[in-house]
Structure formats: C-alpha cells, structure tokens
Design an enzyme around this catalytic site. Structure first.
Site, PDB file in Angstrom:
ATOM      1  CB  SER A 102       1.847  -5.880  39.008  1.00  0.00           C
ATOM      2  OG  SER A 102       1.673  -4.498  38.900  1.00  0.00           O
ATOM      3  CG  ASP A 108       8.431  -1.449  41.308  1.00  0.00           C
ATOM      4  OD1 ASP A 108       7.917  -0.569  40.580  1.00  0.00           O
ATOM      5  OD2 ASP A 108       7.855  -2.503  41.615  1.00  0.00           O
ATOM      6  CG  HIS A 125       6.285  -2.924  38.360  1.00  0.00           C
ATOM      7  ND1 HIS A 125       6.005  -2.774  39.717  1.00  0.00           N
ATOM      8  CD2 HIS A 125       5.123  -3.333  37.796  1.00  0.00           C
ATOM      9  CE1 HIS A 125       4.730  -3.076  39.939  1.00  0.00           C
ATOM     10  NE2 HIS A 125       4.175  -3.420  38.793  1.00  0.00           N
TER      11      HIS A 125
HETATM   12  C1  MLT Z   1      -0.427  -1.943  38.222  1.00  0.00           C
HETATM   13  O1  MLT Z   1       0.027  -1.371  37.244  1.00  0.00           O
HETATM   14  O2  MLT Z   1      -1.097  -2.955  38.112  1.00  0.00           O
HETATM   15  C2  MLT Z   1      -0.136  -1.368  39.539  1.00  0.00           C
HETATM   16  O3  MLT Z   1       1.172  -1.309  39.762  1.00  0.00           O
HETATM   17  C3  MLT Z   1      -0.749  -2.114  40.640  1.00  0.00           C
HETATM   18  C4  MLT Z   1      -2.224  -1.850  40.691  1.00  0.00           C
HETATM   19  O4  MLT Z   1      -2.692  -0.908  40.048  1.00  0.00           O
HETATM   20  O5  MLT Z   1      -2.896  -2.600  41.402  1.00  0.00           O
END
Ligand code: MLT
Length: 205
Positions: free
Chosen positions: A107, A158, A189
């Site tokens: 992520s 996702d 996700h």
């Molecule tokens: C997260 O929640 O970390 C996002 O999906 C990715 C990010 O903000 O870089």
C-alpha cells in the site's frame, strides 16, 4: 555507523543465497508490521524495515497525502530522497548486498518503493509491490531500470486503488526498461494468500 534517520529493524541473513529485503509497511503500520510476512516470503533473507516518518493523525506513513489518493508531491519527492539516503547508509552499515536488495512494499509502502524506482533507481535491485497506485506520473528515465524486475500484485476488488493504476504504473516503470509483471487476483486491499504465493515465486528466481 548505524543510520538513525529512520527508526528501523535490521535482521541479518541466515543465508547469503537469499536476497536482502527492504520491507515498507502501509499506512498505520510500523517497522514490525511486515516482519512475519517477509519471513514467510523468504525466511533466509536479511531484512531492513524502516518506519515511515510521516505522522497522519497518529498513523505512520512514508509521505504526506492531502486525502485518500491525493498526494503532496513536493513531500513525496523530498521523502523519497531521504529514504534513499537512509537505504544507502544502511546498506553500508549492515553490509547488505545492494545488487540484490529487493523492496517488498504494501500500500503506502508499495507506493514509496515505486517512487524509489522512479527517482532513485540505483538504491533498489528489484521490487514487489502489493496494492500500489500511481503517485508520480512522470515515466522512469530511459534505461534507468534495465535489469530490474518488478512484481505488481493487485486486488480486483480493491476499493482504494483505481482499476487502471496497476497497468499505468507498470508502463511508467517499463519506460525505464524494468521487467514488470502485473498480477490482478481475487483480493481486496489487504494482503491475501495469493500475494504470498506470487511473492515467493518472484523471490525464488
Ligand atoms: C494508503 O492507505 O496507504 C493508500 O492506499 C496508499 C497511499 O496513501 O500511499
């Protein structure tokens, strides 16, 4: 000297045959988050696992965002270089094999790994990106990623990563000559069993 710019965990390798891993956690994680996953991917690998130094309402990240999927691009560039400098110092301090250093990011950590490939390609040999999205829109410099392999592992359900992003990110990296494999599987996700299978396959080559 052990670099102190990022709180981190370092675990020595059990076998030099295994590639050293740079573990980069997701939002709200820390340097311990991916240790078990990294161990399941490649138990013999040395591990360098920094904690993101941005605090978003108490949640650690690797760069600032203004909203979900909306990034502070000046901050992204600044922190990508800061982390790259830390990696270079840590490689020296812990005598890691830089030629095989493989990022494993989830992520926000996967997004940071992609930013490292785009802005500081010399610090990573290869990368496994779980649930990344497009952050920087400039393609990699020609020939900057030749010889580097990248696995993008995405979830078809996702709700966070827009459906076209995995392939768009792959194209940005291919522009630099990276060998990018995009795998979209039945996941959301969060990390799933299939990610472990894909990651193990990638790391065993
Ligand atoms: C997260 O929640 O970390 C996002 O999906 C990715 C990010 O903000 O870089």
């Amino acid at each position: 000297m052990i670099p102190s710019s990022y709180i981190h965990v370092y675990k020595p390798s059990a076998s030099l045959a295994a590639p050293p891993l740079l573990l980069l956690h997701g939002t709200g994680g820390n340097e311990h988050d991916l240790l078990a996953f990294g161990n399941a991917l490649s138990p013999q690998s040395a591990v360098l696992s920094p904690r993101g130094d941005v605090n978003e309402n108490g949640q650690a990240r690797f760069f600032r965002r203004l909203a979900e999927g909306v990034f502070d691009l000046n901050d992204v560039v600044k922190r990508t270089h800061a982390l790259a400098d830390f990696i270079e110092a840590a490689v020296q301090a812990y005598a890691l094999d830089a030629k095989r250093l493989t990022a494993v990011g989830f992520s926000n950590g996967a997004n940071m790994a992609a930013c490292l490939l785009l802005l500081r390609p010399e610090v990573l040999a290869h990368a496994v990106l779980f649930r990344p999205m497009v952050v920087l829109k400039e393609p990699a410099k020609p020939a900057s990623l030749v010889g580097k392999r990248v696995l993008i592992s995405s979830g078809e359900r996702d709700p966070i990563v827009p459906a076209d992003h995995p392939e768009r990110l792959a194209e940005l990296l291919r522009a630099g000559g990276a060998n990018v494999d995009v795998q979209v599987h039945r996941a959301s996700h969060g990390l799933a069993e299939e990610d472990l299978t894909l990651g193990r396959g990638f790391l065993s080559v």
